[in-house]
Design a protein around this motif. Structure first.
Motif, PDB file in Angstrom:
ATOM      1  N   LEU A   1       0.563  -1.205   0.056  1.00 25.83           N
ATOM      2  CA  LEU A   1       0.135   0.130   0.021  1.00 25.83           C
ATOM      3  C   LEU A   1       0.786   0.962   0.055  1.00 25.83           C
ATOM      4  O   LEU A   1       0.365   2.453  -0.359  1.00 25.83           O
ATOM      5  CB  LEU A   1      -0.712   0.194   0.996  1.00 25.83           C
ATOM      6  N   THR A   2       1.878   1.280   0.449  1.00 27.78           N
ATOM      7  CA  THR A   2       2.907   2.501   0.774  1.00 27.78           C
ATOM      8  C   THR A   2       3.746   2.509  -0.462  1.00 27.78           C
ATOM      9  O   THR A   2       4.000   3.532  -0.800  1.00 27.78           O
ATOM     10  CB  THR A   2       3.830   2.342   1.993  1.00 27.78           C
TER      11      THR A   2
ATOM     12  N   CYS B   1      -1.440   9.090  13.128  1.00 31.12           N
ATOM     13  CA  CYS B   1      -2.058   8.536  11.796  1.00 31.12           C
ATOM     14  C   CYS B   1      -3.109   9.398  11.427  1.00 31.12           C
ATOM     15  O   CYS B   1      -3.913   9.723  12.126  1.00 31.12           O
ATOM     16  CB  CYS B   1      -2.853   7.226  12.244  1.00 31.12           C
TER      17      CYS B   1
ATOM     18  N   HIS C   1      -5.431   8.821   1.082  1.00 28.63           N
ATOM     19  CA  HIS C   1      -3.834   8.488   0.980  1.00 28.63           C
ATOM     20  C   HIS C   1      -3.727   8.635   2.516  1.00 28.63           C
ATOM     21  O   HIS C   1      -3.507   9.632   2.993  1.00 28.63           O
ATOM     22  CB  HIS C   1      -3.237   9.165  -0.089  1.00 28.63           C
ATOM     23  N   CYS C   2      -3.606   7.508   3.201  1.00 32.52           N
ATOM     24  CA  CYS C   2      -3.522   7.588   4.649  1.00 32.52           C
ATOM     25  C   CYS C   2      -1.979   7.891   4.895  1.00 32.52           C
ATOM     26  O   CYS C   2      -0.955   7.229   4.548  1.00 32.52           O
ATOM     27  CB  CYS C   2      -3.946   6.155   5.228  1.00 32.52           C
TER      28      CYS C   2
ATOM     29  N   TRP D   1       1.152   8.141   7.730  1.00 31.03           N
ATOM     30  CA  TRP D   1       1.656   7.876   9.079  1.00 31.03           C
ATOM     31  C   TRP D   1       2.857   8.759   9.446  1.00 31.03           C
ATOM     32  O   TRP D   1       4.049   8.582   8.648  1.00 31.03           O
ATOM     33  CB  TRP D   1       1.861   6.358   9.113  1.00 31.03           C
TER      34      TRP D   1
ATOM     35  N   ALA E   1       0.127   5.472   2.647  1.00 34.46           N
ATOM     36  CA  ALA E   1      -0.668   4.240   2.245  1.00 34.46           C
ATOM     37  C   ALA E   1      -1.743   4.560   1.310  1.00 34.46           C
ATOM     38  O   ALA E   1      -2.485   5.435   1.768  1.00 34.46           O
ATOM     39  CB  ALA E   1      -0.766   3.283   3.174  1.00 34.46           C
TER      40      ALA E   1
ATOM     41  N   THR F   1      -4.569   3.185   0.912  1.00 31.98           N
ATOM     42  CA  THR F   1      -5.558   2.450   1.622  1.00 31.98           C
ATOM     43  C   THR F   1      -6.970   3.085   1.208  1.00 31.98           C
ATOM     44  O   THR F   1      -7.880   2.176   0.544  1.00 31.98           O
ATOM     45  CB  THR F   1      -5.654   2.402   3.162  1.00 31.98           C
TER      46      THR F   1
ATOM     47  N   THR G   1      -4.531  -4.253   7.156  1.00 30.51           N
ATOM     48  CA  THR G   1      -3.189  -4.361   6.590  1.00 30.51           C
ATOM     49  C   THR G   1      -2.267  -3.109   6.544  1.00 30.51           C
ATOM     50  O   THR G   1      -1.232  -3.177   6.819  1.00 30.51           O
ATOM     51  CB  THR G   1      -3.417  -4.717   4.875  1.00 30.51           C
ATOM     52  N   ASP G   2      -3.000  -1.992   6.389  1.00 31.78           N
ATOM     53  CA  ASP G   2      -2.257  -0.804   6.565  1.00 31.78           C
ATOM     54  C   ASP G   2      -2.010  -0.828   8.003  1.00 31.78           C
ATOM     55  O   ASP G   2      -0.536  -0.527   8.147  1.00 31.78           O
ATOM     56  CB  ASP G   2      -3.528   0.440   6.231  1.00 31.78           C
TER      57      ASP G   2
ATOM     58  N   GLN H   1       2.378  -0.596   9.649  1.00 33.85           N
ATOM     59  CA  GLN H   1       2.965   0.623  10.274  1.00 33.85           C
ATOM     60  C   GLN H   1       3.068   0.612  11.972  1.00 33.85           C
ATOM     61  O   GLN H   1       4.112   1.222  12.521  1.00 33.85           O
ATOM     62  CB  GLN H   1       2.022   1.815   9.995  1.00 33.85           C
TER      63      GLN H   1
ATOM     64  N   TYR I   1     -10.062   3.200  11.994  1.00 33.82           N
ATOM     65  CA  TYR I   1      -8.807   2.971  12.367  1.00 33.82           C
ATOM     66  C   TYR I   1      -8.586   2.625  13.814  1.00 33.82           C
ATOM     67  O   TYR I   1      -7.777   1.874  14.166  1.00 33.82           O
ATOM     68  CB  TYR I   1      -8.131   4.432  11.822  1.00 33.82           C
TER      69      TYR I   1
END
Lengths: 291, 291
Positions: free
Chosen positions: A204-205, B140, B145-146, B148, B162, B164, B234-235, B239, B259
């Motif tokens: 995903l990254t 987070c 587009h997440c 971190w 990510a 996600t 998964t995301d 992280q 989340y």
């Protein structure tokens, strides 16, 4: 001429179709078109079969693939893993007795989730029957939904399906990365870098990184081969790492070449196997069991 | 009235926009609309700013977000990581000196690949400035587009993005699974099962399993919450695993709640932080550095 072992074999998928006239295990005629089940539509299968017979010969017909799904001619229940030629043949459903039949798909009902295939089982079992692969081996069938099958004693012991090709198409046609994905996809340096970068397991990254590398000037505008390497590398590493040193890839040379490069990149050895020969072997073996 | 510290702050994203009239650090007026940069288009920004001033007050304006990208008003070069309030303020670009300015984004240029943000840096730095999060913490920012971000000493030390949310949207709108993804997405049992199933790290296979579980009768027709759990799980696992026991989530309560559930499901602790308060704190801090 119409000897008793002659039959028509149809590899009838979602989008494409291949028809073979097989006599004594030998392909005497072959055609390929885009009359997959979506193009035919429900209610259209009998007339399609009549047209095939008119073109090829008035022979018994054995079909495999999505033609046996709920969107196909008739829905044929899955045979469970472990599946071999005998259990698949026992699951064949006759549309018209003695004349037209459909091979069942195979299901794996694991403790956590299920998996299914329709059509690939013919290639898998046929590859072993034709001695194209060992009885105990890991087979890979790349595609929209890539199949990974563990063969044990010639049976399909277990398998997994990865949405690799579909995810690539989604990214290429609909994502933020679409404009970057116009280059030719080949097992080139870009592809191999994608395979290498898939090793950290953070897909995903890495996907967003394709965009970030472009806007920061780190990469040029093209990324299709790299993204293909990322996805196929991710797929391969999930299946190959601790399972087998050798993978037998059933595919055309284009997609097969990409998977072979990714498998080698992940440290295993790849062998390209002729998927059409495997299909003919498998469908003939099932036919001989029936007749 | 117009005191010298009063200004207009614009959080100007791709699709949405928020405008604040801020006086002495206090929000005195706020509006939200869908005049993101794609709706405004190049050449339209000056008149948009004039319209905002006509509605709110004729004050200096500080903008952040995609408005500083190559599809925005003017392209403002990224500030590199580690980035703090001083370096971000030093990178502010004036569209019209003393009157209208744009905050730079932040880039991370790692040894392997780059990452970028535009707008999130204001929230991140603001969350620390307002003491909503510790100076050293993992933040987070869920979304398409997440982001971190590792904060160290109050600076953005490093970050990863990510894809996600975008991948979820692709699956929901264009994939084989689309017809199954109509249920409400909430941190329910289905979502939590998706988070749990993400632990094996084989996302590509789990996605196809959603289809296979349906056609084999193992699950009902709905899967949106489950797929959301798979992706967010998964995301999060990529992280959080070995990085921090605590995560501070800057988001609205809906996405933040998902989340938070996934973070807790992965064994860490989640704290929901008010992302709008963080933005106001950050943009005010940058403004005070400038003026």
């Amino acid at each position: 001429m119409t000897d008793q072992r002659a039959f028509l074999a149809v590899d009838w998928g979602t989008t494409n179709r291949r028809v073979y006239r097989i006599v004594g295990g030998i392909v005497e005629q072959e055609e390929r078109d885009d009359r997959g089940i979506l193009a035919v539509g429900q209610g259209g299968f009998a007339s399609e079969a009549a047209a095939i017979r008119a073109r090829m010969d008035d022979l018994p017909m054995l079909c495999a693939g999505m033609v046996g799904s709920n969107r196909g001619w008739i829905e044929v229940p899955y045979v469970d893993c472990p599946a071999d030629l005998a259990s698949v043949a026992a699951g064949v459903a006759w549309v018209e007795p003695g004349r037209t039949a459909i091979v069942p798909g195979v299901a794996r009902r694991g403790s956590d989730h299920s998996d299914v295939m329709r059509g690939e089982e013919v290639q898998l079992l046929g590859a072993v029957a034709a001695r194209l692969v060992p009885e105990n081996s890991l087979l890979c069938q790349p595609g929209t939904h890539c199949k990974w099958a563990m063969m044990a004693g010639g049976s399909i012991a277990s398998f997994a399906t990865a949405m690799t090709g579909e995810l690539f198409a989604l990214l290429q046609h609909h994502s933020l990365l679409a404009a970057q994905m116009n280059d030719t996809i080949a097992p080139n340096d870009d592809f191999r870098r994608g395979v290498r970068d898939s090793a950290d397991g953070v897909l995903l990254t890495r996907l967003f990184g394709v965009r970030a590398d472009f806007v920061t000037g780190r990469r040029g505008p093209t990324a299709a081969a790299y993204v293909s390497g990322l996805l196929i590398g991710t797929d391969v590493r999930a299946q190959v790492c601790d399972r087998a040193g050798e993978v037998f890839v059933l595919a055309d040379t284009t997609l097969g070449g990409l998977y072979a490069a990714a498998i080698e990149g992940a440290g295993a050895r790849a062998h390209l196997i002729d998927s059409h020969a495997a299909f003919v072997s498998g469908i003939t073996s099932i036919w001989n069991t029936l007749s």
